[in-house]
Scaffold this motif. Structure first.
Motif, PDB file in Angstrom:
ATOM      1  N   THR A   1       0.829  -1.214   0.000  1.00 41.53           N
ATOM      2  CA  THR A   1       0.000   0.000   0.000  1.00 41.53           C
ATOM      3  C   THR A   1       0.854   1.250   0.000  1.00 41.53           C
ATOM      4  O   THR A   1       0.331   2.346  -0.065  1.00 41.53           O
ATOM      5  N   GLY A   2       2.146   1.089   0.070  1.00 43.52           N
ATOM      6  CA  GLY A   2       2.956   2.252   0.406  1.00 43.52           C
ATOM      7  C   GLY A   2       3.772   2.865  -0.695  1.00 43.52           C
ATOM      8  O   GLY A   2       4.631   3.687  -0.430  1.00 43.52           O
ATOM      9  N   LYS A   3       3.612   2.486  -1.963  1.00 42.98           N
ATOM     10  CA  LYS A   3       4.537   3.015  -2.960  1.00 42.98           C
ATOM     11  C   LYS A   3       3.838   3.942  -3.956  1.00 42.98           C
ATOM     12  O   LYS A   3       2.951   3.530  -4.717  1.00 42.98           O
ATOM     13  N   VAL A   4       4.260   5.204  -3.932  1.00 46.22           N
ATOM     14  CA  VAL A   4       3.709   6.189  -4.874  1.00 46.22           C
ATOM     15  C   VAL A   4       4.401   5.984  -6.222  1.00 46.22           C
ATOM     16  O   VAL A   4       5.616   5.852  -6.282  1.00 46.22           O
ATOM     17  N   THR A   5       3.615   5.909  -7.291  1.00 47.46           N
ATOM     18  CA  THR A   5       4.187   5.742  -8.631  1.00 47.46           C
ATOM     19  C   THR A   5       3.697   6.857  -9.542  1.00 47.46           C
ATOM     20  O   THR A   5       2.880   7.688  -9.129  1.00 47.46           O
ATOM     21  N   THR A   6       4.164   6.834 -10.789  1.00 47.16           N
ATOM     22  CA  THR A   6       3.746   7.884 -11.732  1.00 47.16           C
ATOM     23  C   THR A   6       2.262   7.769 -12.071  1.00 47.16           C
ATOM     24  O   THR A   6       1.678   8.700 -12.612  1.00 47.16           O
ATOM     25  N   LYS A   7       1.667   6.619 -11.730  1.00 46.48           N
ATOM     26  CA  LYS A   7       0.228   6.469 -12.002  1.00 46.48           C
ATOM     27  C   LYS A   7      -0.615   7.046 -10.878  1.00 46.48           C
ATOM     28  O   LYS A   7      -1.813   7.242 -11.028  1.00 46.48           O
ATOM     29  N   THR A   8       0.036   7.294  -9.727  1.00 52.56           N
ATOM     30  CA  THR A   8      -0.704   7.785  -8.566  1.00 52.56           C
ATOM     31  C   THR A   8      -1.243   9.195  -8.833  1.00 52.56           C
ATOM     32  O   THR A   8      -0.510  10.054  -9.323  1.00 52.56           O
ATOM     33  N   LYS A   9      -2.514   9.398  -8.511  1.00 54.09           N
ATOM     34  CA  LYS A   9      -3.104  10.735  -8.656  1.00 54.09           C
ATOM     35  C   LYS A   9      -3.510  11.288  -7.298  1.00 54.09           C
ATOM     36  O   LYS A   9      -3.400  12.473  -7.039  1.00 54.09           O
ATOM     37  N   ASP A  10      -4.008  10.373  -6.441  1.00 53.03           N
ATOM     38  CA  ASP A  10      -4.512  10.798  -5.139  1.00 53.03           C
ATOM     39  C   ASP A  10      -3.678  10.121  -4.051  1.00 53.03           C
ATOM     40  O   ASP A  10      -3.336   8.951  -4.186  1.00 53.03           O
ATOM     41  N   VAL A  11      -3.381  10.868  -2.982  1.00 53.99           N
ATOM     42  CA  VAL A  11      -2.553  10.278  -1.921  1.00 53.99           C
ATOM     43  C   VAL A  11      -3.181  10.469  -0.552  1.00 53.99           C
ATOM     44  O   VAL A  11      -3.956  11.406  -0.318  1.00 53.99           O
ATOM     45  N   PHE A  12      -2.814   9.546   0.328  1.00 53.02           N
ATOM     46  CA  PHE A  12      -3.163   9.651   1.738  1.00 53.02           C
ATOM     47  C   PHE A  12      -1.870  10.017   2.478  1.00 53.02           C
ATOM     48  O   PHE A  12      -0.810   9.452   2.205  1.00 53.02           O
ATOM     49  N   VAL A  13      -1.974  10.990   3.372  1.00 54.40           N
ATOM     50  CA  VAL A  13      -0.790  11.460   4.098  1.00 54.40           C
ATOM     51  C   VAL A  13      -1.020  11.248   5.587  1.00 54.40           C
ATOM     52  O   VAL A  13      -2.093  11.590   6.094  1.00 54.40           O
ATOM     53  N   GLU A  14      -0.023  10.640   6.291  1.00 60.83           N
ATOM     54  CA  GLU A  14      -0.157  10.548   7.745  1.00 60.83           C
ATOM     55  C   GLU A  14       1.092  11.083   8.417  1.00 60.83           C
ATOM     56  O   GLU A  14       2.191  10.959   7.891  1.00 60.83           O
ATOM     57  N   CYS A  15       0.872  11.719   9.570  1.00 61.04           N
ATOM     58  CA  CYS A  15       1.979  12.142  10.415  1.00 61.04           C
ATOM     59  C   CYS A  15       1.725  11.529  11.788  1.00 61.04           C
ATOM     60  O   CYS A  15       0.585  11.510  12.255  1.00 61.04           O
TER      61      CYS A  15
END
Lengths: 548, 506
Positions: free
Chosen positions: A216-230
């Motif tokens: 679930t954790g790898k952003v790729t060039t296909k990614t458009k929407d992201v979830f961000v956690e701190c």
């Protein structure tokens, strides 16, 4: 300190203006960042630790653009509701807080992915204090099923595929085997359980504070929407972190969505990008800076630093973590006003200068021995441990530091080893050599705040083929005669000196020093081929005796 | 210079040497006839050359020097000659020959080979070797060999004085063990200039006084004598003096600038608690600079002054300073750590804590050592000087800060000062101070400055007041003055460097 590297043309596009090179250099350093270098299309800038919001190209361009007057005032960031939830389980006691957001409509290329990963790393290093205070993660939204649970689990019971690994492993192996696990394992000492983000389909999203999962954790060039956690131990800190990350993503073209974070005792919605209001007193700020700004000028200057202004109140952008007091606002006003525009002024204030009396006394002693033809030397207060002990035929001397990186690891208990070092390194130079040094020596004590007594001390050493006790005694007598002090010299035993040629020096009943001929075995330790005679006196004791 | 004033300035050595020069031009004979030491003659000749009286020429000549075996051969003959002259036309055993010639077996074998080559001997092999002369051998016995002739000359022998054939002989003998070698020697000869020729024949006058003595003053004998004139323009040997360390000369000057400007001196310990060095200055307890790698720590726990609870409150909530504070939980343990002071600003904090309202306005400075946990290299010291200053004045502002620093640097020799934004946890605004380098024509960064935050001032002083503050490094200025490029050379303590360091003149 962290630096960021900007691409000049991308930067100019973000700023909205092209500046001539010289002006660009000048403006960058007058904004409160240090220009490291400009080479071709690359600009490297050092960011001070109080402005982590400038650690991204977007964040820096945002501040710079306001500063040079292109896009001034408070930036507006819309936050829409996503309707999703993150549930915080009460088991997460070791890193109890999280703030999360969703950013949609991004267009990633390899360059952008690299950039956003770097921003995240740099923030974790500075704002997150190397993940000790907080750590951050970004995930492609499409692989996540809501609601997410933030929960602490026994790591022998959890299995997942860490980022960069080929297969699923037991989570307990991460601290020993994963590169990030090894780097940050020290932060988790004593933990029985580890915090995980786990989605509604029971997929492990990440193990904190180490790594995302591969699934679930790898952003790729296909990614458009992201979830961000701190996550972290300080809610305030991670709120700012989330604000910095989401506004950077928004500046990349994304739309920000909020989530509800459901704690056992309360529910909060993050991110909250509403500016903080801080009332300030313009008179106070004018007085602090020596300026006479009116309200309109102050408003303009604040807007050039990205603030908003409303009737005596500054609207602080939600990504600014460094504004604690109105003096912080004063500084930003000063930066916008331009440090170069402050004129110099010497006020008509009468005060009387005064040298420290002991320092003055030491200087008198210096003059005396210089007048005798001696050379003053200056050594470090730190020596090598053996130089304070074995090399002097002594034991348990000097105070050794806990963590010295170099070989100089011990605070000296006497100036004698410093002078022997000097003499031993000067054997190619002309003799006779009469040298002296004044400085601090260190001994353990129960009566000081730190447990260490520091004493200002003077040591004289004479070195040549005919150096003897008489000669060093003559120098001691001269010193005391000229100070008008009476001393007694009493024979003593001392392992650094020749037996029968060493004495303690007393003023009344107080021992104030030692005088004698250095033992040949000590000279041998220092590889010295010439006799040395020396005395060492406590300068503070002499000073006090003179005052009496 | 005319002849008489030239004569008046002649040194006794020159006076002794000059008459000898009429007849002798090479150094050994000048030494022999002047009865002076070689060094005295050489100095006299050097001085005379400087006065254009003569020219000294130095030739390098090759000379032949006899070695151990050469000297022996000169006295007793070369081994082959000794054997040759012992042989007769009757065979003699090797043992007999060895005894007669006093040659050892190696030498014997070597010369037998040589004589055989010259067909001077016949060898018979029986129970041992038997040798007898041939007729060629008998002829050889009658004449001297080239080697013998050469050895008969007196050594050391100039190589160039030999004929080509003799030189070949030398080259052959050189190959033999410790017989002779060729050396280069300096041959000093002088030629008198026309002035010199005049001088050697001139009357050098009566006795002159070289040195005035108390005895002459007592008996008045100086009245009848002439003083030799000195060449007062020549160099004399160097002397050295007692000196302060040059670094202290500069630091003393810096101290006096602040004293002149009405500042009081602050001093204090190098060993401090983290409380005074960092917490009292509102440096957050998780600030990166507090990490182990930057600061030297010591074992033990410091005793904290009662003030510590106020500092704790300011860190946690801002207390009564109208600040938000750092909003964390303050650790007493962190505060009790013992360290070597990282800046002299610790003295400023301690000074503020002692100051009363009626003492204001007040100005303080410190010139002192600070410590950074670094290994020594050409760019880094673990122990170096910092110059701190504070101005506690209810009316102080940022322009005054620039004013004080500009005035200070003017006295240090820099006429322009620039402020740039910077960041320190205890000042707001924070600024970097640059001076304009008049030779390099660029800005040089020398340190930090600012106005102490209310979170620093109020707990220490008890009330709010602007406090201007700065901490400057003087190392660069000091290194530049003495042309030091490796920072370790500041405290190398090389006595030659310390004795000869130029004075601090600013």
């Amino acid at each position: 300190m962290p630096t960021i590297t900007l691409n000049k043309s991308v930067f100019e596009q973000l700023v909205g203006k092209k500046l001539p090179l010289e002006e660009l250099k000048d403006r960058i350093s007058m904004l409160g960042t240090d220009l490291e270098r400009i080479e071709g299309d690359e600009i490297e800038v050092e960011i001070f630790p109080n402005r982590p919001d400038m650690l991204s190209e977007q964040g820096f361009a945002r501040a710079f653009s306001s500063f040079i007057g292109v896009k001034t005032g408070l930036r507006k960031y819309d936050v829409k509701k996503s309707g999703f939830k993150v549930i915080v389980d009460k088991s997460v006691t070791m890193r109890p807080y999280t703030t999360c957001a969703i950013v949609k409509g991004l267009r990633f290329d390899d360059e952008k992915i690299r950039e956003i990963m770097q921003v995240q790393e740099k923030l974790a290093t500075t704002h997150g204090r190397n993940r000790k205070k907080s750590a951050y993660g970004i995930y492609p939204l499409e692989s996540i099923n809501f609601p997410i649970t933030y929960i602490a689990k026994d790591h022998t019971q959890v299995h997942f595929q860490p980022l960069g690994f080929e297969k699923v492993i037991q989570a307990s192996l991460v601290p020993e085997t994963h590169p990030k696990g090894k780097t940050y394992a020290h932060l988790t000492q004593g933990w029985k359980k580890y915090p995980f983000f786990i989605d509604a389909k029971n997929n492990v999203m990440c193990m904190l504070p180490f790594t995302n999962s591969h699934d679930t954790g790898k952003v790729t060039t296909k990614t458009k929407d992201v979830f961000v956690e701190c996550t972290g131990n300080d809610l305030n800190n991670i709120q700012f972190a989330l604000n910095m990350i989401t506004t950077t993503l928004a500046d990349m073209g994304g739309e920000i969505y909020s989530l509800d974070i459901v704690y056992p005792d309360q529910t909060i919605t993050t991110p909250n990008l509403t500016p903080t209001k801080m009332p300030f007193d313009l008179n106070y700020i004018n007085k602090w800076l020596g300026l006479e700004l009116n309200e309109k000028q102050a408003k303009n200057l604040l807007e050039r630093m990205g603030y908003g202004y409303e009737k005596g109140t500054a609207l602080i952008p939600a990504y600014r973590a460094d504004i604690l007091h109105q003096v912080d606002i004063a500084e930003d006003i000063a930066i916008a006003y331009g440090y170069e525009n402050f004129t110099e002024e010497i006020p008509n204030v009468s005060t009387i200068g005064e040298e420290d009396p002991l320092e003055k006394f030491i200087n008198v002693l210096r003059e005396l021995f210089v007048g005798c033809g001696c050379i003053e030397v200056k050594n470090y207060h730190l020596l090598q441990k053996e130089q304070c002990n074995e090399w002097l035929n002594q034991t348990n001397q000097g105070i050794t530091l806990k963590n010295a990186v170099g070989e100089h690891n011990t605070l000296r208990h006497s100036i004698l080893p410093s002078l022997l070092k000097t003499l031993s390194e000067n054997q190619h130079n002309e003799y006779p050599q009469h040298i002296f040094e004044t400085g601090h020596i260190f001994n353990l004590s129960n009566s000081t705040e730190t447990g260490i007594q520091e004493t200002q001390t003077l040591t004289l050493a004479i070195c040549h083929d005919k150096a003897d006790f008489t000669q060093i005694r003559q120098h001691l007598d001269l010193l005391l005669t000229l100070l008008g002090l009476e001393i007694k010299v009493k024979e003593t035993a001392h392992s650094s000196f020749i037996k029968g040629r060493v004495a303690d020096i007393y003023i009344g009943k107080e021992k104030v020093g030692t005088i004698g001929e250095i033992h040949p075995s000590v000279l041998e330790n220092w590889k010295l081929m010439m006799p040395v005679v020396t005395f060492e006196v406590n300068v503070e004791a002499l000073f006090n005796a003179v005052k009496r | 210079m005319d002849l008489s004033s030239l004569i008046a300035k002649l040194h006794p050595f020159e006076r002794t040497v000059l008459p000898v020069l009429k007849k002798h031009q090479d150094l050994p004979s000048i030494i022999e006839h002047s009865r002076l030491q070689e060094i005295e003659v050489q100095r006299a000749l050097q001085w005379l050359e400087n006065k254009d009286v003569l020219k000294i020429s130095t030739d390098r000549v090759k000379i032949i020097i006899l070695d151990k075996n050469g000297i022996h051969a000169q006295l007793h003959g070369l081994p082959e000659q000794r054997l040759l002259h012992t042989l007769t036309d009757q065979p003699q055993s090797l043992l007999q020959l060895q005894q007669k010639t006093n040659l050892d077996i190696q030498e014997c074998n070597a010369v037998i080979g040589l004589l055989k080559q010259q067909q001077a001997i016949d060898i018979e092999k029986k129970d041992q070797l038997y040798l007898k002369l041939t007729s060629t051998g008998k002829n050889l016995q009658k004449q001297k060999s080239s080697a013998e002739l050469l050895l008969a000359k007196s050594f050391p022998l100039p190589y160039d004085s030999l004929t080509k054939t003799e030189q070949t002989t030398v080259e052959n003998l050189r190959k033999r063990k410790e017989l002779l070698h060729i050396d280069e020697q300096k041959n000093i000869t002088i030629t008198l200039t026309p002035l010199g020729k005049q001088l050697t024949t001139a009357d050098l006058g009566a006795q002159v006084i070289n040195r005035l003595t108390p005895g002459m003053l007592k008996d008045g004998s100086w009245k009848t004598k002439n003083f030799r004139a000195y060449d007062v323009e020549i160099n004399v040997p160097k002397i050295t003096a007692g000196r302060k360390h040059f670094d202290n000369d500069a630091l003393q000057y810096i101290k006096h600038i602040w004293l002149d400007m009405g500042f009081k001196e602050m001093t204090g310990n190098y060993v401090q608690s983290a409380f005074w060095d960092l917490d009292a200055l509102f440096v957050p307890q998780d600030h990166p600079a507090r990490e182990m790698q930057d600061t030297f720590y010591l074992d033990g726990k410091a005793k904290l002054p009662p003030l510590w609870t106020k500092i704790k409150d300011v860190h946690e909530t801002g207390a009564n300073t109208n600040s938000k504070g750092w909003q964390y939980t303050f650790s007493k343990e962190e505060s009790e750590k013992i360290l070597l002071r990282t800046h002299t600003t610790v003295l400023s904090a301690q000074t503020l804590a002692k100051l009363k309202r009626e003492d204001l306005p007040a100005k303080f400075f410190a010139v002192g050592k600070v410590f950074r946990n670094e290994a020594l290299d050409w760019k880094h010291l673990f122990e170096f000087y910092q110059v701190d200053g504070i101005v506690i004045d209810p009316n102080a502002n940022l322009k005054h800060l620039k004013g004080y620093l500009t005035r200070f640097y003017k006295k240090m020799g820099y006429s322009k000062v620039r402020m740039r934004p910077a960041h320190f946890p205890y000042t707001e605004p924070s600024l970097e101070v640059d001076v304009y380098h008049p030779v390099k024509k660029q800005w040089v960064e020398l340190g930090g400055a600012g106005i102490f935050r209310p979170e620093v001032v109020k707990p220490l002083l008890g009330f709010e007041c602007p406090v201007l503050a700065w901490g400057q490094g003087m190392g660069r200025i000091i290194m530049e003055y003495w042309n030091i490029t490796d920072i370790r050379d500041l405290y190398k303590n090389d006595l030659k460097q310390l004795r000869e360091a130029k004075l601090w003149l600013r």
